[in-house]
Design an enzyme around this catalytic site. Sequence first.
Site, PDB file in Angstrom:
ATOM      1  N   PRO A 294      23.155  51.312 -10.069  1.00 45.49           N
ATOM      2  CA  PRO A 294      23.536  50.792 -11.383  1.00 45.49           C
ATOM      3  C   PRO A 294      24.781  49.909 -11.316  1.00 45.49           C
ATOM      4  O   PRO A 294      25.639  50.109 -10.453  1.00 45.49           O
ATOM      5  CB  PRO A 294      23.834  52.057 -12.194  1.00 45.49           C
ATOM      6  CG  PRO A 294      24.235  53.070 -11.173  1.00 45.49           C
ATOM      7  CD  PRO A 294      23.562  52.709  -9.873  1.00 45.49           C
ATOM      8  N   GLY A 295      24.863  48.941 -12.190  1.00 45.33           N
ATOM      9  CA  GLY A 295      26.050  48.089 -12.273  1.00 45.33           C
ATOM     10  C   GLY A 295      26.567  48.076 -13.708  1.00 45.33           C
ATOM     11  O   GLY A 295      27.613  48.643 -14.019  1.00 45.33           O
ATOM     12  N   ARG A 296      25.775  47.454 -14.573  1.00 43.89           N
ATOM     13  CA  ARG A 296      26.198  47.256 -15.960  1.00 43.89           C
ATOM     14  C   ARG A 296      26.645  48.551 -16.640  1.00 43.89           C
ATOM     15  O   ARG A 296      27.665  48.575 -17.324  1.00 43.89           O
ATOM     16  CB  ARG A 296      25.036  46.655 -16.757  1.00 43.89           C
ATOM     17  CG  ARG A 296      25.390  46.311 -18.196  1.00 43.89           C
ATOM     18  CD  ARG A 296      24.133  45.996 -19.002  1.00 43.89           C
ATOM     19  NE  ARG A 296      23.207  45.148 -18.321  1.00 43.89           N
ATOM     20  CZ  ARG A 296      23.169  43.812 -18.424  1.00 43.89           C
ATOM     21  NH1 ARG A 296      24.013  43.201 -19.212  1.00 43.89           N
ATOM     22  NH2 ARG A 296      22.272  43.131 -17.750  1.00 43.89           N
ATOM     23  N   CYS A 363      32.709  21.403 -23.606  1.00 44.36           N
ATOM     24  CA  CYS A 363      31.937  20.362 -24.294  1.00 44.36           C
ATOM     25  C   CYS A 363      30.443  20.587 -24.169  1.00 44.36           C
ATOM     26  O   CYS A 363      29.733  19.815 -23.518  1.00 44.36           O
ATOM     27  CB  CYS A 363      32.324  19.002 -23.735  1.00 44.36           C
ATOM     28  SG  CYS A 363      34.037  18.681 -24.065  1.00 44.36           S
ATOM     29  N   GLU A 364      29.986  21.679 -24.725  1.00 37.45           N
ATOM     30  CA  GLU A 364      28.563  22.024 -24.754  1.00 37.45           C
ATOM     31  C   GLU A 364      28.351  22.818 -26.035  1.00 37.45           C
ATOM     32  O   GLU A 364      29.122  23.739 -26.317  1.00 37.45           O
ATOM     33  CB  GLU A 364      28.198  22.980 -23.598  1.00 37.45           C
ATOM     34  CG  GLU A 364      28.448  22.462 -22.232  1.00 37.45           C
ATOM     35  CD  GLU A 364      27.181  22.028 -21.508  1.00 37.45           C
ATOM     36  OE1 GLU A 364      26.079  22.127 -22.082  1.00 37.45           O
ATOM     37  OE2 GLU A 364      27.328  21.574 -20.370  1.00 37.45           O
ATOM     38  N   TYR A 392      29.073  41.484 -15.302  1.00 33.12           N
ATOM     39  CA  TYR A 392      28.511  40.145 -15.444  1.00 33.12           C
ATOM     40  C   TYR A 392      29.411  39.258 -16.317  1.00 33.12           C
ATOM     41  O   TYR A 392      28.927  38.441 -17.100  1.00 33.12           O
ATOM     42  CB  TYR A 392      27.065  40.213 -15.987  1.00 33.12           C
ATOM     43  CG  TYR A 392      26.198  41.115 -15.150  1.00 33.12           C
ATOM     44  CD1 TYR A 392      25.903  40.779 -13.839  1.00 33.12           C
ATOM     45  CD2 TYR A 392      25.713  42.331 -15.640  1.00 33.12           C
ATOM     46  CE1 TYR A 392      25.138  41.611 -13.035  1.00 33.12           C
ATOM     47  CE2 TYR A 392      24.949  43.182 -14.840  1.00 33.12           C
ATOM     48  CZ  TYR A 392      24.666  42.808 -13.547  1.00 33.12           C
ATOM     49  OH  TYR A 392      23.918  43.649 -12.748  1.00 33.12           O
TER      50      TYR A 392
HETATM   51  N1  LLP Z   1      19.847  46.329  -8.017  1.00 34.87           N
HETATM   52  C1  LLP Z   1      19.285  45.104  -7.922  1.00 34.87           C
HETATM   53  C2  LLP Z   1      18.394  44.816  -6.801  1.00 34.87           C
HETATM   54  C3  LLP Z   1      19.572  44.126  -8.897  1.00 34.87           C
HETATM   55  O1  LLP Z   1      19.008  42.926  -8.815  1.00 34.87           O
HETATM   56  C4  LLP Z   1      20.452  44.455  -9.969  1.00 34.87           C
HETATM   57  C5  LLP Z   1      20.773  43.439 -10.983  1.00 34.87           C
HETATM   58  C6  LLP Z   1      21.017  45.734 -10.009  1.00 34.87           C
HETATM   59  C7  LLP Z   1      20.685  46.657  -9.023  1.00 34.87           C
HETATM   60  C8  LLP Z   1      21.979  46.159 -11.079  1.00 34.87           C
HETATM   61  O2  LLP Z   1      21.394  46.151 -12.324  1.00 34.87           O
HETATM   62  P1  LLP Z   1      22.207  46.720 -13.607  1.00 34.87           P
HETATM   63  O3  LLP Z   1      22.343  48.220 -13.426  1.00 34.87           O
HETATM   64  O4  LLP Z   1      23.515  46.065 -13.646  1.00 34.87           O
HETATM   65  O5  LLP Z   1      21.340  46.371 -14.755  1.00 34.87           O
HETATM   66  N2  LLP Z   1      23.594  38.519 -15.198  1.00 34.87           N
HETATM   67  C9  LLP Z   1      22.701  39.323 -16.002  1.00 34.87           C
HETATM   68  C10 LLP Z   1      22.223  40.549 -15.252  1.00 34.87           C
HETATM   69  C11 LLP Z   1      21.546  40.227 -13.934  1.00 34.87           C
HETATM   70  C12 LLP Z   1      21.125  41.468 -13.171  1.00 34.87           C
HETATM   71  C13 LLP Z   1      20.651  41.137 -11.809  1.00 34.87           C
HETATM   72  N3  LLP Z   1      20.290  42.259 -10.992  1.00 34.87           N
HETATM   73  C14 LLP Z   1      23.391  39.681 -17.300  1.00 34.87           C
HETATM   74  O6  LLP Z   1      24.518  39.262 -17.519  1.00 34.87           O
HETATM   75  O7  LLP Z   1      22.804  40.363 -18.147  1.00 34.87           O
END
Ligand code: LLP
Length: 443
Positions: A294-296, A363-364, A392
């Site tokens: 997880p990231g977000r 400027c967008e 992100y």
């Molecule tokens: N693992 C893989 C292989 C991934 O491609 C991603 C995210 C994650 C884990 C983590 O996912 P999360 O738990 O953060 O949902 N820039 C976009 C999000 C792109 C996510 C790309 N992959 C945004 O701002 O919403």
Amino acid sequence: MTTSHPDPTLDTLLHNHPTLKKDLQRGLVMGGVALRDIAQAVGTPCWIIDAGTLRQRAQDMQTAFEAYSLPIDYHFAVKSQDHRACLSLLAQQGWGADVVSGGELQRALAANIPAERIVFSGIGKTDDELKLAITHDIAQINVESREELYRLNALASTMKKRARISLRVNPDVDAQTHDKITTGRAEDKFGIAYNEIHALYRHAQREMSGIHLVGLAVHLGSQISTEAPFRQGYTKIAELIRSLRHEGLTVEEIDCGGGLGITYRDEIAPPPSMLAHVINDIFGDMDVHLRIEPGRWLAAPAGVLLTQVIDTKEGVRKFAIVDAGMNDLVRPAMYDSWHGILPVGPTSPSTPIERVDVVGPVCESSDTFARQRALPSLKRHDILAFLDAGAYGSVMSSTYNSRPFAAQVMIHEGKWEIIRQRQSLEELMAHERLPQWLSQTES
Ligand code: LLP
């Protein structure tokens, strides 16, 4: 930004973000620090990360899985927030990393994440990146195509090594999220087609001397806010495990990816206990070691972006033009995403609420953070916080319009420190060179 149902009120937003408190004298407070004080000292735009929130959310995620005593490793998705301070903090809690480039791999190592806690996903890994991963003996490389598998086997064999890998499955499941952040449908570029996995797995495990194939990986998309896609995707992986094992092949590892969503506006985001429950239901008695990425969910609510109103402009609409732009926080421009906005200074309850378009200086036309947002009447120099900007956010910044990268600050136990200096214009231009024919004319 385009939805028609009403926005949450400022009080609801605050209620949904327990990390933030409103203090009548000090204004918006995060982790015990008045955000106004940071903005005044460091300037704006400025990214803030609250270490306590990040740590707490990592702990909450672990607690949800510990309830089932699953054999699991936690890998933070570095792409969501790559500051080494965040990675080190998570490493202290036993978290590893999910990286998608050689750069992220080096970053994770530099933040003291041991190689055996790093997994490397990503659709286009260069030879150099793969060699780096092999040299460091990382936990596993998630292979995204037949072509990559053959290339990796050749590279590892030449290096007289065996690369630990999993095959990333494209399960053809719609994650029901924004089109630009869904990854698990057949037409998406990620992973190996479901129907091709079995034969490739057999070949890789039995015949490739540079490969040690340990299992399967899957990632369906991001900001997923329902249980169904996880259940569908993992069920398909479980079917694959059964058929592979039926043939006598070994499957020891399942990487379940990331993707758990959060509440930015009014999404009903399921808690980590939902994810843990689904994973336990499907893989709990399959005798596999598990990983999640997880990231977000960890980082987004731990961060805000502070910005200041440069000017207001009244016409058909009222605009508040702020000093953060789409070069800083690109999500609204890129995905039409909605971020909560709260005033940072103490606001008196008698300040009238107005509808305002909050826009950046780039400027967008897409440099628009919010349309017709209800906020206490804004004036020049007012400071605002864009919420849920810890994931992100800073990682996706650019210097478009020659706007330097913003400063970053970390809050820890009621104190704050700059963790990245604001980029100077000299630094921004430092790597530019004039071609010889032009510099000669100049001198
Ligand atoms: N693992 C893989 C292989 C991934 O491609 C991603 C995210 C994650 C884990 C983590 O996912 P999360 O738990 O953060 O949902 N820039 C976009 C999000 C792109 C996510 C790309 N992959 C945004 O701002 O919403």
